[in-house]
Design a protein around this motif. Structure first.
Motif, PDB file in Angstrom:
ATOM      1  N   MET A   1       0.797  -1.238   0.000  1.00  0.00           N
ATOM      2  CA  MET A   1       0.000   0.000   0.000  1.00  0.00           C
ATOM      3  C   MET A   1       0.826   1.284   0.000  1.00  0.00           C
ATOM      4  SD  MET A   1      -3.382  -0.720   2.188  1.00  0.00           S
ATOM      5  CE  MET A   1      -4.415  -2.115   1.768  1.00  0.00           C
ATOM      6  N   PRO A   2       1.891   1.394   0.801  1.00  0.00           N
ATOM      7  CA  PRO A   2       2.694   2.629   0.729  1.00  0.00           C
ATOM      8  C   PRO A   2       3.277   2.861  -0.670  1.00  0.00           C
ATOM      9  CG  PRO A   2       3.229   1.411   2.719  1.00  0.00           C
ATOM     10  CD  PRO A   2       2.356   0.510   1.883  1.00  0.00           C
ATOM     11  N   LYS A   3       3.603   1.790  -1.370  1.00  0.00           N
ATOM     12  CA  LYS A   3       4.139   1.927  -2.737  1.00  0.00           C
ATOM     13  C   LYS A   3       3.046   2.414  -3.686  1.00  0.00           C
ATOM     14  CE  LYS A   3       7.495  -1.684  -1.851  1.00  0.00           C
ATOM     15  NZ  LYS A   3       7.851  -3.076  -2.044  1.00  0.00           N
ATOM     16  N   VAL A   4       1.824   1.946  -3.472  1.00  0.00           N
ATOM     17  CA  VAL A   4       0.700   2.416  -4.291  1.00  0.00           C
ATOM     18  C   VAL A   4       0.461   3.898  -4.024  1.00  0.00           C
ATOM     19  CG1 VAL A   4      -1.789   2.200  -4.726  1.00  0.00           C
ATOM     20  CG2 VAL A   4      -0.382   0.138  -4.466  1.00  0.00           C
ATOM     21  N   LYS A   5       0.542   4.295  -2.766  1.00  0.00           N
ATOM     22  CA  LYS A   5       0.356   5.714  -2.422  1.00  0.00           C
ATOM     23  C   LYS A   5       1.434   6.584  -3.076  1.00  0.00           C
ATOM     24  CE  LYS A   5      -2.302   5.017   1.741  1.00  0.00           C
ATOM     25  NZ  LYS A   5      -2.554   5.357   3.126  1.00  0.00           N
ATOM     26  N   GLU A   6       2.651   6.069  -3.174  1.00  0.00           N
ATOM     27  CA  GLU A   6       3.722   6.794  -3.876  1.00  0.00           C
ATOM     28  C   GLU A   6       3.384   6.936  -5.356  1.00  0.00           C
ATOM     29  OE1 GLU A   6       6.609   8.458  -3.060  1.00  0.00           O
ATOM     30  OE2 GLU A   6       5.722   8.313  -1.062  1.00  0.00           O
ATOM     31  N   LEU A   7       2.858   5.862  -5.947  1.00  0.00           N
ATOM     32  CA  LEU A   7       2.442   5.925  -7.358  1.00  0.00           C
ATOM     33  C   LEU A   7       1.365   6.984  -7.536  1.00  0.00           C
ATOM     34  CD1 LEU A   7       2.186   2.148  -8.382  1.00  0.00           C
ATOM     35  CD2 LEU A   7       3.901   3.798  -9.148  1.00  0.00           C
ATOM     36  N   GLN A   8       0.435   7.055  -6.593  1.00  0.00           N
ATOM     37  CA  GLN A   8      -0.634   8.050  -6.679  1.00  0.00           C
ATOM     38  C   GLN A   8      -0.079   9.471  -6.630  1.00  0.00           C
ATOM     39  OE1 GLN A   8      -3.041   6.327  -3.443  1.00  0.00           O
ATOM     40  NE2 GLN A   8      -4.698   6.068  -4.928  1.00  0.00           N
ATOM     41  N   LYS A   9       0.909   9.701  -5.780  1.00  0.00           N
ATOM     42  CA  LYS A   9       1.505  11.037  -5.675  1.00  0.00           C
ATOM     43  C   LYS A   9       2.209  11.431  -6.968  1.00  0.00           C
ATOM     44  CE  LYS A   9       2.407  10.886  -0.716  1.00  0.00           C
ATOM     45  NZ  LYS A   9       3.457  10.732   0.307  1.00  0.00           N
ATOM     46  N   LYS A  10       2.846  10.472  -7.615  1.00  0.00           N
ATOM     47  CA  LYS A  10       3.632  10.746  -8.825  1.00  0.00           C
ATOM     48  C   LYS A  10       2.791  10.726 -10.097  1.00  0.00           C
ATOM     49  CE  LYS A  10       7.893   8.902  -6.894  1.00  0.00           C
ATOM     50  NZ  LYS A  10       8.886   7.834  -6.936  1.00  0.00           N
ATOM     51  N   ASN A  11       1.582  10.195 -10.028  1.00  0.00           N
ATOM     52  CA  ASN A  11       0.749  10.019 -11.220  1.00  0.00           C
ATOM     53  C   ASN A  11      -0.665  10.543 -10.958  1.00  0.00           C
ATOM     54  OD1 ASN A  11       2.584   8.176 -13.026  1.00  0.00           O
ATOM     55  ND2 ASN A  11       2.676   7.307 -10.964  1.00  0.00           N
ATOM     56  N   LYS A  12      -0.764  11.835 -10.781  1.00  0.00           N
ATOM     57  CA  LYS A  12      -2.038  12.479 -10.437  1.00  0.00           C
ATOM     58  C   LYS A  12      -3.105  12.306 -11.523  1.00  0.00           C
ATOM     59  CE  LYS A  12      -0.706  14.610  -6.582  1.00  0.00           C
ATOM     60  NZ  LYS A  12      -1.158  14.159  -5.296  1.00  0.00           N
ATOM     61  N   ASP A  13      -2.674  12.095 -12.755  1.00  0.00           N
ATOM     62  CA  ASP A  13      -3.630  11.982 -13.860  1.00  0.00           C
ATOM     63  C   ASP A  13      -4.112  10.544 -14.085  1.00  0.00           C
ATOM     64  OD1 ASP A  13      -1.021  11.324 -14.598  1.00  0.00           O
ATOM     65  OD2 ASP A  13      -1.347  11.839 -16.690  1.00  0.00           O
ATOM     66  N   VAL A  14      -3.642   9.609 -13.274  1.00  0.00           N
ATOM     67  CA  VAL A  14      -4.028   8.204 -13.403  1.00  0.00           C
ATOM     68  C   VAL A  14      -5.189   7.908 -12.458  1.00  0.00           C
ATOM     69  CG1 VAL A  14      -3.248   5.808 -13.050  1.00  0.00           C
ATOM     70  CG2 VAL A  14      -1.708   7.482 -14.102  1.00  0.00           C
ATOM     71  N   VAL A  15      -6.171   7.146 -12.947  1.00  0.00           N
ATOM     72  CA  VAL A  15      -7.291   6.698 -12.125  1.00  0.00           C
ATOM     73  C   VAL A  15      -6.862   5.407 -11.418  1.00  0.00           C
ATOM     74  CG1 VAL A  15      -9.658   5.831 -12.156  1.00  0.00           C
ATOM     75  CG2 VAL A  15      -8.989   7.697 -13.703  1.00  0.00           C
ATOM     76  N   PHE A  16      -7.044   5.368 -10.104  1.00  0.00           N
ATOM     77  CA  PHE A  16      -6.700   4.178  -9.322  1.00  0.00           C
ATOM     78  C   PHE A  16      -7.986   3.467  -8.919  1.00  0.00           C
ATOM     79  CE2 PHE A  16      -2.817   6.457  -9.300  1.00  0.00           C
ATOM     80  CZ  PHE A  16      -1.812   5.528  -9.093  1.00  0.00           C
ATOM     81  N   LEU A  17      -8.172   2.263  -9.471  1.00  0.00           N
ATOM     82  CA  LEU A  17      -9.334   1.428  -9.155  1.00  0.00           C
ATOM     83  C   LEU A  17      -8.876   0.311  -8.239  1.00  0.00           C
ATOM     84  CD1 LEU A  17     -11.104   0.787 -12.591  1.00  0.00           C
ATOM     85  CD2 LEU A  17     -11.705   2.471 -10.861  1.00  0.00           C
TER      86      LEU A  17
ATOM     87  N   LYS B   1      -0.157  -8.094 -16.048  1.00  0.00           N
ATOM     88  CA  LYS B   1       0.094  -8.696 -14.745  1.00  0.00           C
ATOM     89  C   LYS B   1       1.375  -8.183 -14.104  1.00  0.00           C
ATOM     90  CE  LYS B   1       0.491 -13.200 -12.503  1.00  0.00           C
ATOM     91  NZ  LYS B   1       0.458 -14.641 -12.736  1.00  0.00           N
ATOM     92  N   ALA B   2       1.206  -7.624 -12.924  1.00  0.00           N
ATOM     93  CA  ALA B   2       2.326  -7.289 -12.050  1.00  0.00           C
ATOM     94  C   ALA B   2       1.860  -7.622 -10.642  1.00  0.00           C
ATOM     95  CB  ALA B   2       2.696  -5.817 -12.153  1.00  0.00           C
ATOM     96  N   ILE B   3       2.784  -8.079  -9.798  1.00  0.00           N
ATOM     97  CA  ILE B   3       2.401  -8.433  -8.433  1.00  0.00           C
ATOM     98  C   ILE B   3       3.053  -7.520  -7.394  1.00  0.00           C
ATOM     99  CG2 ILE B   3       1.798 -10.820  -8.961  1.00  0.00           C
ATOM    100  CD1 ILE B   3       4.532 -11.639  -7.770  1.00  0.00           C
ATOM    101  N   LYS B   4       3.788  -6.530  -7.874  1.00  0.00           N
ATOM    102  CA  LYS B   4       4.392  -5.548  -6.970  1.00  0.00           C
ATOM    103  C   LYS B   4       4.134  -4.151  -7.522  1.00  0.00           C
ATOM    104  CE  LYS B   4       7.880  -8.526  -5.080  1.00  0.00           C
ATOM    105  NZ  LYS B   4       9.217  -8.622  -4.543  1.00  0.00           N
ATOM    106  N   ALA B   5       3.805  -3.229  -6.624  1.00  0.00           N
ATOM    107  CA  ALA B   5       3.515  -1.859  -7.046  1.00  0.00           C
ATOM    108  C   ALA B   5       4.754  -1.124  -7.528  1.00  0.00           C
ATOM    109  CB  ALA B   5       2.855  -1.086  -5.906  1.00  0.00           C
ATOM    110  N   ASP B   6       5.931  -1.640  -7.174  1.00  0.00           N
ATOM    111  CA  ASP B   6       7.158  -1.006  -7.654  1.00  0.00           C
ATOM    112  C   ASP B   6       7.801  -1.788  -8.807  1.00  0.00           C
ATOM    113  OD1 ASP B   6       8.026  -3.168  -6.158  1.00  0.00           O
ATOM    114  OD2 ASP B   6       9.392  -2.023  -4.890  1.00  0.00           O
ATOM    115  N   ASP B   7       6.988  -2.574  -9.493  1.00  0.00           N
ATOM    116  CA  ASP B   7       7.438  -3.311 -10.669  1.00  0.00           C
ATOM    117  C   ASP B   7       7.956  -2.310 -11.700  1.00  0.00           C
ATOM    118  OD1 ASP B   7       6.704  -4.338 -13.547  1.00  0.00           O
ATOM    119  OD2 ASP B   7       6.774  -6.148 -12.323  1.00  0.00           O
TER     120      ASP B   7
END
Length: 161
Positions: A70-86, A146-152
């Protein structure tokens, strides 16, 4: 020689499977439950974000790897404001699902998969592990199956485009 040819064919089939670029009609017609309690099909969810990049996170509150990621997903959200997270949940109950979202302050769009692992959606994407990350590009095609890690590395690279 037969073994070599069989191995090459098997590798080819696995590669083709891994490169799916669209969802099956079974997946698109599967019904999820929104955080507000409304039923909605997966195709309606995708349609509401047409023209945008969508990161799909299939997860569950009981999944240790999901919580760790989850913290890695939150980092992705901060860096990718234009991406929709479902976020698509495989929790056992809607009550547990909502508690985990609140506990970890998960931001994004949340849906519960009532039929869990045996749902048409999960079956059609060959779900065998959570978390599972997928990316749908603005054209509606699957860019990352398919990816199993948010920092893939591949996931991060696709989001940069």
């Amino acid at each position: 020689m037969k073994i070599i040819i069989s191995s090459i064919l098997l590798l080819f089939v696995i590669t083709i499977q891994a490169q799916k670029t669209s969802f099956s009609s079974e997946a698109l017609n599967d019904t999820f439950v929104s955080f507000e309690g409304n039923n909605i099909t997966f195709s309606e969810i995708l349609e509401s974000h047409k023209g945008k990049t969508i990161l799909i996170d299939i997860w569950a509150g009981w999944c240790k790897d999901c919580i760790i990621g989850m913290p890695k997903v939150k980092e992705l959200q901060k860096k990718n404001k234009d991406v929709v997270f479902l976020f698509l949940s495989l929790d056992k109950t809607q009550e547990t699902w909502k508690k985990v979202i609140d506990k970890y302050k998960m931001e994004g769009e949340h849906y519960f998969i009532p039929l869990g692992w045996k749902s048409p959606f999960c079956s059609s994407i060959d779900l065998d592990w959570v978390p599972r990350y997928m990316i749908v590009n603005p054209e509606g095609e699957i860019s990352l199956y398919k990816a199993i890690k948010a920092d893939d590395e591949i996931l991060i690279e696709i989001l940069k485009k």
